[in-house]
Design an enzyme around this catalytic site. Sequence first.
Site, PDB file in Angstrom:
ATOM      1  N   ASP A 205       0.811  -1.223   0.000  1.00  0.00           N
ATOM      2  CA  ASP A 205       0.000   0.000   0.000  1.00  0.00           C
ATOM      3  C   ASP A 205       0.842   1.270   0.000  1.00  0.00           C
ATOM      4  O   ASP A 205       0.304   2.371  -0.027  1.00  0.00           O
ATOM      5  CB  ASP A 205      -0.921  -0.003   1.234  1.00  0.00           C
ATOM      6  CG  ASP A 205      -2.056   1.014   1.133  1.00  0.00           C
ATOM      7  OD1 ASP A 205      -2.591   1.193   0.028  1.00  0.00           O
ATOM      8  OD2 ASP A 205      -2.398   1.629   2.159  1.00  0.00           O
ATOM      9  N   SER A 227      -7.324   4.842  -0.068  1.00  0.00           N
ATOM     10  CA  SER A 227      -7.559   3.516  -0.624  1.00  0.00           C
ATOM     11  C   SER A 227      -9.023   3.127  -0.433  1.00  0.00           C
ATOM     12  O   SER A 227      -9.589   3.332   0.640  1.00  0.00           O
ATOM     13  CB  SER A 227      -6.654   2.485   0.066  1.00  0.00           C
ATOM     14  OG  SER A 227      -5.297   2.844  -0.052  1.00  0.00           O
ATOM     15  N   GLN A 277      -5.441  -2.143  -6.874  1.00  0.00           N
ATOM     16  CA  GLN A 277      -6.121  -1.280  -5.915  1.00  0.00           C
ATOM     17  C   GLN A 277      -6.877  -0.177  -6.647  1.00  0.00           C
ATOM     18  O   GLN A 277      -6.385   0.348  -7.645  1.00  0.00           O
ATOM     19  CB  GLN A 277      -5.113  -0.643  -4.954  1.00  0.00           C
ATOM     20  CG  GLN A 277      -5.754   0.236  -3.884  1.00  0.00           C
ATOM     21  CD  GLN A 277      -4.719   0.856  -2.955  1.00  0.00           C
ATOM     22  OE1 GLN A 277      -4.331   1.997  -3.135  1.00  0.00           O
ATOM     23  NE2 GLN A 277      -4.272   0.096  -1.964  1.00  0.00           N
TER      24      GLN A 277
END
Length: 286
Positions: A205, A227, A277
Amino acid sequence: MPRGQAVLDGLVRLLDLEQLEVNLFRGVSPPQSPTRVFGGQVAGQALVAAGRTVPTDREVHSLHAYFIRPGDPTVPIVYEAERVRDGRSFTTRRVLAIQHGEAIFSLSASFQLPQQGLEHTEPGPQDVPGPLTLPDLGERVAAGRGAGWMSEIPRPLDIRFVDEPVWSQDRTEASEGPTRLWIRADGSLPDDKLLHVCLLTYASDLALLGSVLARHDRPEKPMQLASLDHAMWFHRPFRADDWLLYTCYSPTASGSRGLATGRFTAEDGTLVATTVQEGLVRVPRA
């Protein structure tokens, strides 16, 4: 900021959840945290909670997660694991992360008993400088190039950018190419396969959503980034304390959302993990 084995050991302790009851775990955030819980942290901790309910002979092969609410780093996070299915080859778990009585994150993960089958991998990226030829974040700071928000927190990972990151003052224009960085745990890790997978989940991430911004010129005002969902597939065994090349690329953005894809490749060119993502990428109002 502090780095090295002691800081890495702190991250390992962060991923070592306290078990409260059967299927119920508790995790905390580090003392030095951003204003909200880092997404990689809650994803890694949730995967630990799932893995603690699975036989050790089964390994994670995929996860799918949603970021529901911003996490509060000042209070613990409770992780509730649900044992969805225990099959002969595959095991499925769901985990809900809870703070202040509300869900902040949900994860589904699948584990597989190791099996033999077809084997192939796409070729690794070519003509990429080796990690030891590139400056680490501390060397970037010393050279006046900056390390973005990562310069404000301890660094358990050794990160070396091949391409200028989006927060760098040296990045002057949009790029059609990917954002690439070498990454590894900044020290040695124990031989715990679940820990290596969870640590890579944590690391995934760090730079992924930035590849959306890399496709555009630098905005005049800070963008709002968050996110929204995250998926990973783990293709073959790896060690998170070995160098892995993380290649991040955004194929599309629309509706204040951006899609980013990432590939983790070992130094020998073998693809070990893939991640996708979608995130909120909101242009500031004039």
